[in-house]
Design an enzyme around this catalytic site. Sequence first.
Site, PDB file in Angstrom:
ATOM      1  N   SER A  26      77.102  76.541 -23.767  1.00  0.00           N
ATOM      2  CA  SER A  26      76.728  75.144 -23.533  1.00  0.00           C
ATOM      3  C   SER A  26      77.768  74.116 -24.008  1.00  0.00           C
ATOM      4  O   SER A  26      77.894  73.055 -23.379  1.00  0.00           O
ATOM      5  CB  SER A  26      75.363  74.841 -24.151  1.00  0.00           C
ATOM      6  OG  SER A  26      75.359  75.114 -25.535  1.00  0.00           O
ATOM      7  N   ARG A  69      77.551  64.823  12.040  1.00  0.00           N
ATOM      8  CA  ARG A  69      76.535  63.988  12.686  1.00  0.00           C
ATOM      9  C   ARG A  69      76.991  62.545  12.794  1.00  0.00           C
ATOM     10  O   ARG A  69      76.565  61.813  13.690  1.00  0.00           O
ATOM     11  CB  ARG A  69      75.223  64.019  11.887  1.00  0.00           C
ATOM     12  CG  ARG A  69      74.539  65.368  11.826  1.00  0.00           C
ATOM     13  CD  ARG A  69      73.200  65.244  11.102  1.00  0.00           C
ATOM     14  NE  ARG A  69      72.261  64.425  11.873  1.00  0.00           N
ATOM     15  CZ  ARG A  69      71.094  63.973  11.389  1.00  0.00           C
ATOM     16  NH1 ARG A  69      70.757  64.244  10.133  1.00  0.00           N
ATOM     17  NH2 ARG A  69      70.305  63.246  12.156  1.00  0.00           N
ATOM     18  N   ARG A 114      86.232  84.012  -7.859  1.00  0.00           N
ATOM     19  CA  ARG A 114      87.014  83.650  -6.689  1.00  0.00           C
ATOM     20  C   ARG A 114      88.520  83.729  -6.891  1.00  0.00           C
ATOM     21  O   ARG A 114      89.289  83.154  -6.120  1.00  0.00           O
ATOM     22  CB  ARG A 114      86.625  82.239  -6.228  1.00  0.00           C
ATOM     23  CG  ARG A 114      85.158  82.085  -5.867  1.00  0.00           C
ATOM     24  CD  ARG A 114      84.750  82.985  -4.709  1.00  0.00           C
ATOM     25  NE  ARG A 114      83.343  82.787  -4.334  1.00  0.00           N
ATOM     26  CZ  ARG A 114      82.730  83.394  -3.349  1.00  0.00           C
ATOM     27  NH1 ARG A 114      83.393  84.280  -2.615  1.00  0.00           N
ATOM     28  NH2 ARG A 114      81.458  83.159  -3.075  1.00  0.00           N
TER      29      ARG A 114
END
Length: 229
Positions: free
Chosen positions: A53, A88, A183
Amino acid sequence: MTVELVRANAQDADVLFAARVSTKGEQSLEDVDADASKSAGLINYLMRDRHGSPFEHNSMTFYVQAPIFVFREFMRHRIASYNEESGRYRNLRPVFYTPAPERKLVQVGKPGAYSFEDGTAEQHALADAEIRSSCTHAYEAYRRMLDAGIAREVARAVLPVNTYSSMYVTMNARALMNFLSLRTTREGTHFPSFPQREIEMVAEQMEDEWANLMPLTYAAFNKNGRVAP
């Protein structure tokens, strides 16, 4: 692939004051602007023992341009905030991804136990020609529909996933470490990962930016096997 760090509030000292509040309470305020180099051992301890954290009290926002198929992989990481351009609301540009000559083309082995090898010159030529042809036809169909008055959100259905898009992604260092651990391919990692090369190209640029912002945290990440705490 394009990656730009557009805003950051992230430094090694952020880890220190967040960690020390557990033992110092209000006195941890004195560590907000502390010299983190004097506490590299604490950062390494937190990383080694996976006290995660304290690595969350920072923020980095990146602007990324990449093919849509990269974004679909990226957004599987539900540990960041995303805003992507919308087909869009704007006409999408005729910008498409084609693999560079150095991109390995041939998959050897089965899923879960495979590797990639260089393709032949003929395979690279074929891949390049077919992708370019497909994209050209798709974009021509897209333009014909737009010119006929068909809505963008319908016309975009013909476009392939190698169409370039752009997005902002905001995450903290802990989230970024999780992303990088999955990754990127690196020697010395505790849990080897085998990412698709295109998303790794994005991850590598993000890693370079983060390494400059939080060098001690970055060093501890690598020292402890590139495992997100």
